[in-house]
Design a protein around this motif. Sequence first.
Motif, PDB file in Angstrom:
ATOM      1  N   ASN A  13       0.959  -1.186  -0.020  1.00 52.41           N
ATOM      2  CA  ASN A  13       0.001  -0.042  -0.001  1.00 52.41           C
ATOM      3  C   ASN A  13       0.768   1.387  -0.010  1.00 52.41           C
ATOM      4  O   ASN A  13       1.550   1.672   0.975  1.00 52.41           O
ATOM      5  CB  ASN A  13      -0.889  -0.015   1.293  1.00 52.41           C
ATOM      6  N   GLN A  14       1.005   1.705  -1.130  1.00 53.46           N
ATOM      7  CA  GLN A  14       1.802   3.146  -1.476  1.00 53.46           C
ATOM      8  C   GLN A  14       0.913   3.895  -2.147  1.00 53.46           C
ATOM      9  O   GLN A  14       0.375   3.699  -3.434  1.00 53.46           O
ATOM     10  CB  GLN A  14       3.124   2.794  -2.057  1.00 53.46           C
ATOM     11  N   GLY A  15       1.187   5.348  -1.893  1.00 54.38           N
ATOM     12  CA  GLY A  15       0.664   6.399  -2.616  1.00 54.38           C
ATOM     13  C   GLY A  15      -0.756   6.431  -2.347  1.00 54.38           C
ATOM     14  O   GLY A  15      -1.376   6.207  -1.362  1.00 54.38           O
ATOM     15  N   GLU A  16      -1.646   7.417  -3.053  1.00 57.31           N
ATOM     16  CA  GLU A  16      -2.906   7.588  -2.819  1.00 57.31           C
ATOM     17  C   GLU A  16      -3.753   6.576  -3.588  1.00 57.31           C
ATOM     18  O   GLU A  16      -3.668   6.432  -4.758  1.00 57.31           O
ATOM     19  CB  GLU A  16      -3.116   8.866  -3.844  1.00 57.31           C
ATOM     20  N   VAL A  17      -4.281   5.926  -2.700  1.00 57.09           N
ATOM     21  CA  VAL A  17      -5.302   4.682  -3.221  1.00 57.09           C
ATOM     22  C   VAL A  17      -6.362   5.036  -4.041  1.00 57.09           C
ATOM     23  O   VAL A  17      -7.431   5.895  -3.485  1.00 57.09           O
ATOM     24  CB  VAL A  17      -5.516   3.618  -1.882  1.00 57.09           C
ATOM     25  N   ILE A  18      -6.616   4.664  -5.078  1.00 56.39           N
ATOM     26  CA  ILE A  18      -7.749   4.791  -5.922  1.00 56.39           C
ATOM     27  C   ILE A  18      -8.679   3.462  -5.638  1.00 56.39           C
ATOM     28  O   ILE A  18      -9.849   3.830  -5.410  1.00 56.39           O
ATOM     29  CB  ILE A  18      -7.272   4.899  -7.328  1.00 56.39           C
ATOM     30  N   ILE A  86      -4.951  -9.912  -3.268  1.00 57.91           N
ATOM     31  CA  ILE A  86      -4.669  -8.487  -2.885  1.00 57.91           C
ATOM     32  C   ILE A  86      -4.736  -8.018  -4.062  1.00 57.91           C
ATOM     33  O   ILE A  86      -3.924  -8.060  -4.908  1.00 57.91           O
ATOM     34  CB  ILE A  86      -3.767  -8.337  -1.701  1.00 57.91           C
ATOM     35  N   PHE A  87      -5.300  -6.473  -4.402  1.00 59.22           N
ATOM     36  CA  PHE A  87      -5.291  -5.756  -5.282  1.00 59.22           C
ATOM     37  C   PHE A  87      -5.242  -4.333  -4.849  1.00 59.22           C
ATOM     38  O   PHE A  87      -5.894  -3.908  -4.125  1.00 59.22           O
ATOM     39  CB  PHE A  87      -6.173  -5.837  -6.518  1.00 59.22           C
ATOM     40  N   ILE A  88      -4.440  -3.647  -5.249  1.00 58.86           N
ATOM     41  CA  ILE A  88      -4.254  -2.173  -4.935  1.00 58.86           C
ATOM     42  C   ILE A  88      -3.724  -1.206  -6.274  1.00 58.86           C
ATOM     43  O   ILE A  88      -2.517  -1.651  -6.775  1.00 58.86           O
ATOM     44  CB  ILE A  88      -3.205  -1.663  -3.736  1.00 58.86           C
ATOM     45  N   LEU A  89      -4.773  -0.490  -6.576  1.00 58.74           N
ATOM     46  CA  LEU A  89      -4.268   0.542  -7.483  1.00 58.74           C
ATOM     47  C   LEU A  89      -4.063   1.836  -6.874  1.00 58.74           C
ATOM     48  O   LEU A  89      -4.940   2.429  -6.336  1.00 58.74           O
ATOM     49  CB  LEU A  89      -5.468   0.665  -8.679  1.00 58.74           C
ATOM     50  N   ILE A  98      -0.020  -0.478  -9.792  1.00 61.06           N
ATOM     51  CA  ILE A  98      -0.535  -1.763  -9.663  1.00 61.06           C
ATOM     52  C   ILE A  98      -0.095  -2.641  -9.033  1.00 61.06           C
ATOM     53  O   ILE A  98       1.139  -3.164  -9.290  1.00 61.06           O
ATOM     54  CB  ILE A  98      -1.207  -2.174 -11.019  1.00 61.06           C
ATOM     55  N   SER A  99      -0.399  -3.032  -7.847  1.00 64.34           N
ATOM     56  CA  SER A  99       0.202  -4.116  -7.011  1.00 64.34           C
ATOM     57  C   SER A  99      -0.740  -5.308  -6.716  1.00 64.34           C
ATOM     58  O   SER A  99      -2.033  -5.093  -6.143  1.00 64.34           O
ATOM     59  CB  SER A  99       0.683  -3.324  -5.676  1.00 64.34           C
ATOM     60  N   THR A 178       4.035  -5.903  -8.706  1.00 67.15           N
ATOM     61  CA  THR A 178       3.962  -4.442  -9.110  1.00 67.15           C
ATOM     62  C   THR A 178       4.308  -3.975 -10.141  1.00 67.15           C
ATOM     63  O   THR A 178       5.514  -4.286 -10.543  1.00 67.15           O
ATOM     64  CB  THR A 178       4.478  -3.631  -7.651  1.00 67.15           C
ATOM     65  N   VAL A 179       3.476  -3.388 -11.062  1.00 66.43           N
ATOM     66  CA  VAL A 179       3.687  -2.549 -12.274  1.00 66.43           C
ATOM     67  C   VAL A 179       3.498  -1.235 -12.119  1.00 66.43           C
ATOM     68  O   VAL A 179       2.581  -0.778 -11.567  1.00 66.43           O
ATOM     69  CB  VAL A 179       2.997  -3.398 -13.413  1.00 66.43           C
ATOM     70  N   LEU A 180       4.423  -0.221 -12.646  1.00 71.34           N
ATOM     71  CA  LEU A 180       4.171   1.156 -12.554  1.00 71.34           C
ATOM     72  C   LEU A 180       3.805   1.590 -14.095  1.00 71.34           C
ATOM     73  O   LEU A 180       4.422   1.106 -15.030  1.00 71.34           O
ATOM     74  CB  LEU A 180       5.442   1.667 -12.129  1.00 71.34           C
TER      75      LEU A 180
END
Length: 186
Positions: A13-18, A86-89, A98-99, A178-180
């Motif tokens: 979990n990094q950044g501003e979660v969408i 788990i999925f986090i954008l 995208i993780s 994780t992909v940027l």
Amino acid sequence: MSFFLDQCYEQMNQGEVIVAYKGTIGADVIANTLNLVELKLENMDIHNSIRKKLYNVLVESLQNLFHHVDTPKQENKDGSNSNYGIFILSKIEQGFRISTGNFVHHDKIPAIKEKIDKINSLSSEELKEFYKFVLNNQKFSEKGGGGLGLIDMARKTGNKIDYTFFDYDEKFYFFNMTVLVNTSKQ
């Protein structure tokens, strides 16, 4: 397992979660997530080509998560944690992150590492040629994939695929990928 997965989630979990999700991964969850992300992206000031690229990489990531999840047997006795993922954008300074995370059997780790390391070692032109080679020569697996998803993600983003294996027990690891997707045009 909950504390372990909470730790993995926090590291992802990094950044501003969408959008963030942790739980059973199924076709309905993926469809709902993609619809939600599409709506959220429409309300963001993002160039159309970046939005399209992000959405395509997101689809590949979620399909990969759905098709390649393993489940530790002790967690599946009551059916509550089958196909756990788990999925986090999230939005970060460079673009979007995208993780995904899911359990994998330890026997699969060498093949996963080999595939991602090979993809990460290739130049843009080499990725294009490798994609064509796999497309023309690879047989589809029992889960429907021919190994093109990871190659496609690397090609579309122009970035390396980052991954970590978290030790869970003697048979399973929790695999985080994780992909940027950069917001500047590439």
